[in-house]
Design a protein around this motif. Structure first.
Motif, mmCIF file in Angstrom:
data_model
loop_
_atom_site.group_PDB
_atom_site.id
_atom_site.type_symbol
_atom_site.label_atom_id
_atom_site.label_comp_id
_atom_site.label_asym_id
_atom_site.label_seq_id
_atom_site.Cartn_x
_atom_site.Cartn_y
_atom_site.Cartn_z
ATOM 1 N N MET A 1 0.817 -1.179 0.000
ATOM 2 C CA MET A 1 0.000 0.000 0.000
ATOM 3 C C MET A 1 0.870 1.256 0.000
ATOM 4 S SD MET A 1 -3.071 -1.177 2.510
ATOM 5 C CE MET A 1 -2.080 -2.293 3.471
ATOM 6 N N ARG A 2 1.931 1.209 0.777
ATOM 7 C CA ARG A 2 2.822 2.371 0.787
ATOM 8 C C ARG A 2 3.526 2.516 -0.563
ATOM 9 N NH1 ARG A 2 3.200 0.678 6.277
ATOM 10 N NH2 ARG A 2 2.304 2.294 7.574
ATOM 11 N N PHE A 3 3.804 1.388 -1.234
ATOM 12 C CA PHE A 3 4.390 1.437 -2.568
ATOM 13 C C PHE A 3 3.465 2.186 -3.520
ATOM 14 C CE2 PHE A 3 4.801 -0.197 -6.870
ATOM 15 C CZ PHE A 3 6.148 0.000 -7.109
ATOM 16 N N PHE A 4 2.172 1.845 -3.501
ATOM 17 C CA PHE A 4 1.209 2.551 -4.354
ATOM 18 C C PHE A 4 1.199 4.037 -4.028
ATOM 19 C CE2 PHE A 4 -1.356 -1.571 -4.500
ATOM 20 C CZ PHE A 4 -0.841 -1.933 -5.722
ATOM 21 N N GLY A 5 1.195 4.341 -2.733
ATOM 22 C CA GLY A 5 1.143 5.731 -2.309
ATOM 23 C C GLY A 5 2.361 6.532 -2.722
ATOM 24 N N GLN A 6 3.521 5.893 -2.764
ATOM 25 C CA GLN A 6 4.743 6.596 -3.117
ATOM 26 C C GLN A 6 4.999 6.613 -4.612
ATOM 27 O OE1 GLN A 6 7.680 4.515 -0.833
ATOM 28 N NE2 GLN A 6 7.180 5.589 1.059
ATOM 29 N N ASN A 7 4.541 5.595 -5.335
ATOM 30 C CA ASN A 7 4.893 5.453 -6.738
ATOM 31 C C ASN A 7 3.743 5.674 -7.709
ATOM 32 O OD1 ASN A 7 7.757 4.569 -6.549
ATOM 33 N ND2 ASN A 7 6.799 3.072 -5.206
ATOM 34 N N ASP A 8 2.558 5.836 -7.203
ATOM 35 C CA ASP A 8 1.408 6.058 -8.074
ATOM 36 C C ASP A 8 0.660 7.262 -7.538
ATOM 37 O OD1 ASP A 8 -0.332 5.591 -10.175
ATOM 38 O OD2 ASP A 8 -1.470 4.047 -9.130
ATOM 39 N N ASN A 9 -0.480 7.037 -6.973
ATOM 40 C CA ASN A 9 -1.279 8.090 -6.367
ATOM 41 C C ASN A 9 -1.701 7.586 -5.002
ATOM 42 O OD1 ASN A 9 -3.020 10.105 -5.695
ATOM 43 N ND2 ASN A 9 -4.331 9.901 -7.483
ATOM 44 N N THR A 31 -6.251 -7.760 2.897
ATOM 45 C CA THR A 31 -6.945 -6.652 3.516
ATOM 46 C C THR A 31 -7.965 -6.099 2.533
ATOM 47 O OG1 THR A 31 -6.714 -4.516 4.649
ATOM 48 C CG2 THR A 31 -5.128 -4.998 2.903
ATOM 49 N N PHE A 32 -9.086 -5.680 3.086
ATOM 50 C CA PHE A 32 -10.206 -5.189 2.292
ATOM 51 C C PHE A 32 -10.637 -3.822 2.801
ATOM 52 C CE2 PHE A 32 -10.353 -9.759 2.586
ATOM 53 C CZ PHE A 32 -10.619 -10.174 1.294
ATOM 54 N N TYR A 33 -10.905 -2.919 1.880
ATOM 55 C CA TYR A 33 -11.560 -1.657 2.207
ATOM 56 C C TYR A 33 -12.959 -1.777 1.616
ATOM 57 C CZ TYR A 33 -12.565 3.294 2.661
ATOM 58 O OH TYR A 33 -13.134 4.489 3.012
ATOM 59 N N VAL A 34 -13.972 -1.745 2.459
ATOM 60 C CA VAL A 34 -15.344 -1.981 2.018
ATOM 61 C C VAL A 34 -16.172 -0.712 2.217
ATOM 62 C CG1 VAL A 34 -17.414 -3.410 2.314
ATOM 63 C CG2 VAL A 34 -15.138 -4.421 2.625
ATOM 64 N N ASN A 35 -16.749 -0.238 1.121
ATOM 65 C CA ASN A 35 -17.620 0.934 1.143
ATOM 66 C C ASN A 35 -19.068 0.469 1.240
ATOM 67 O OD1 ASN A 35 -18.916 3.373 0.809
ATOM 68 N ND2 ASN A 35 -18.419 3.584 -1.347
ATOM 69 N N GLN A 36 -19.741 0.859 2.299
ATOM 70 C CA GLN A 36 -21.157 0.560 2.463
ATOM 71 C C GLN A 36 -21.999 1.823 2.340
ATOM 72 O OE1 GLN A 36 -21.356 -3.166 5.285
ATOM 73 N NE2 GLN A 36 -20.510 -1.446 6.407
ATOM 74 N N VAL A 51 -3.586 1.511 9.314
ATOM 75 C CA VAL A 51 -4.618 0.700 9.959
ATOM 76 C C VAL A 51 -4.188 -0.768 9.985
ATOM 77 C CG1 VAL A 51 -6.998 -0.153 9.763
ATOM 78 C CG2 VAL A 51 -6.516 2.277 9.433
ATOM 79 N N VAL A 52 -3.675 -1.274 8.862
ATOM 80 C CA VAL A 52 -3.212 -2.668 8.809
ATOM 81 C C VAL A 52 -2.074 -2.878 9.802
ATOM 82 C CG1 VAL A 52 -2.113 -4.424 7.357
ATOM 83 C CG2 VAL A 52 -3.997 -3.046 6.452
ATOM 84 N N ASP A 53 -1.155 -1.921 9.897
ATOM 85 C CA ASP A 53 -0.051 -2.031 10.857
ATOM 86 C C ASP A 53 -0.561 -2.164 12.286
ATOM 87 O OD1 ASP A 53 1.895 -1.874 8.898
ATOM 88 O OD2 ASP A 53 2.343 0.249 9.267
ATOM 89 N N TYR A 54 -1.665 -1.518 12.597
ATOM 90 C CA TYR A 54 -2.228 -1.611 13.941
ATOM 91 C C TYR A 54 -3.032 -2.902 14.138
ATOM 92 C CZ TYR A 54 -5.025 -0.911 18.064
ATOM 93 O OH TYR A 54 -5.616 -1.095 19.272
ATOM 94 N N VAL A 55 -3.894 -3.223 13.187
ATOM 95 C CA VAL A 55 -4.797 -4.360 13.339
ATOM 96 C C VAL A 55 -4.048 -5.696 13.269
ATOM 97 C CG1 VAL A 55 -6.749 -5.597 12.305
ATOM 98 C CG2 VAL A 55 -6.837 -3.115 12.526
#
Length: 86
Positions: A1-9, A31-36, A51-55
């Motif tokens: 996820m950090r790779f995406f954040g640093q190398n993409d958007n 890991t899942f991000y779910v929009n309800q 969040v993943v680092d904590y959970v």
């Protein structure tokens, strides 16, 4: 996820409607991000990684768990962390 954040958007958009999901996996972790929410949401990969680092370390089999959830205060979205079946 950090790779995406640093190398993409760092920010991604998740569609409108019930149960729209973004899933990422690495090794034995999913890991899942779910929009309800009925509206489109934006979130950033860096915050998702935090969040993943904590959970992840707090919801392992040593705690008699197999993953965990982080739920928004308004319950319109949540992040789930779990071990995938390999």
């Amino acid at each position: 996820m950090r790779f995406f954040g640093q190398n993409d958007n760092d920010t991604f958009t998740i569609g409108t409607g019930v149960n729209n999901t973004v899933m990422l996996a690495y090794k034995s972790c999913e890991t899942f991000y779910v929009n309800q929410d009925p509206v489109e949401l934006s979130y950033c990969f860096h915050d998702w990684a935090d969040v993943v680092d904590y959970v992840a370390p707090n919801c392992q089999s040593t705690q008699n768990a197999h993953g965990g959830l982080c739920v928004a205060d308004d319950r319109q979205w949540f992040i789930q962390v779990q071990t995938n079946a390999q």
